[in-house]
Scaffold this active site. Structure first.
Site: not given
Ligand SMILES: NC(=O)c1ccc[n+]([C@@H]2O[C@H](COP(=O)([O-])OP(=O)(O)OC[C@H]3O[C@@H](n4cnc5c(N)ncnc54)[C@H](OP(=O)(O)O)[C@@H]3O)[C@@H](O)[C@H]2O)c1
Length: 289
Positions: A62-63, A126, A130
């Protein structure tokens, strides 16, 4: 080696899928929430029975950082309970796990890069969920590798780089905060690092379990990041530097969250490139799409 990527439709998941053709040694399965909902432990076990993954990369989360302030239960269910479910099923099936976490577990009070030994003190729902996820993963599966990263962007999904480019199409001026310092991370660089780690944990039986930091190298503010995006794209737009107090958001963000990458370098040999180089590559990839 079979690699299951949960959250396969998200930004990091799509980036891994894009790179997967360069890794013939791995059989990849990309599962989004409809195929592998990490909040449904029994359904996860069915997926594991079918795929028998050697390594799972958990890119599901959940981002929505600001929305989480008004949806704490939902954020906790996915980021904490979902991560715990996945680690428990990995433990049951003997699969390795790489779980992704965030720089937002820190409060930002330091002014030198955060190491894995620094105490987390998340300031947002958030960040708290996490951190709950990291702890639950390592408690259920001490061999799991938890990768904290920061400010992820790419040609895929929703991110700051793409938002800046979209805004620049309609406006000739914008304001961006200049008092939050961190490191932008090109998702391609993160994905490549994750696959080096996946190969290591899937192949040798050494215990790599624990927390590691990975981002690109260097540091900047969101204002610096925006300026560099426009400069590289040769976009003429007036960018005003503003303090966070002039751009209030529901979630509090750390004012400093640069991560120290020494541990991931010494254990896995992963050496991140400078953030500006990653940005050039991401912009080139976006133009080529
Ligand atoms: N983006 C950043 O700037 C950032 C920074 C630091 C760390 N991170 C971490 O990096 C990781 C990847 O981030 P990202 O940018 O790729 O995020 P993202 O684009 O929001 O992708 C998250 C994915 O998780 C899926 N998801 C949500 N609920 C779920 C569930 N119950 N079961 C299975 N899948 C689920 C979503 O699918 P649906 O759309 O189908 O719900 C979405 O495809 C995350 O752990 C995030 O916390 C990200």
């Amino acid at each position: 080696m079979v690699i299951l990527v949960t959250g396969g439709g998200g930004q990091l998941g799509q980036t891994l899928a894009h790179l997967s053709g360069n890794y013939p040694q791995f059989s990849f399965y990309f599962a989004d929430s409809d195929k592998a909902d990490i909040t449904q432990k029994h359904r996860l076990a069915t997926v594991f029975e079918q795929l028998k993954p050697d390594v799972v990369i958990n890119a599901a989360a959940y981002t929505a950082v600001d929305k989480a302030e008004s949806e704490p239960e939902k954020a906790d269910l996915i980021n904490h309970i979902g991560a715990r479910n996945l680690a428990e099923v990995c433990a049951e099936f003997g699969s390795g796990l790489i779980h992704i976490s965030t720089d937002f577990v820190f409060d930002g009070q330091k002014n030198s890069p955060y190491t894995e030994q620094d105490d987390p003190n998340p300031q947002s729902v958030y960040g708290k969920t996490k951190l709950g996820g990291e702890r639950a993963v390592l408690s259920a599966l001490p061999e799991a590798v938890v990768i904290r990263t920061s400010w992820v962007y790419s040609a895929f999904g929703h991110n700051f780089m793409k938002t800046m480019l979209r805004i620049a199409k309609d406006r000739d001026e914008l304001s961006v905060v200049n008092d939050q310092t961190g490191t932008p991370t090109h998702a391609v660089d993160l994905a490549k690092a994750l696959l080096v780690i996946a190969e290591a944990i899937g192949q040798d039986k050494k215990d790599y379990g624990g927390i590691y930091h990975f981002s690109n190298q260097g540091a900047c503010s969101w204002y610096d990041f925006a300026l560099r995006i426009f400069e590289l794209q040769k976009i003429s737009i007036k960018v005003n530097a503003i303090p966070t107090s002039e751009f209030p958001t529901p979630a509090k963000r750390p004012s400093y969250s640069v991560l120290d990458k020494g541990k991931v370098g010494s254990v896995f040999g992963v050496k991140p490139q400078q953030w500006e180089t990653g940005l050039q590559q991401a912009l080139a990839q976006l133009s080529a799409q």
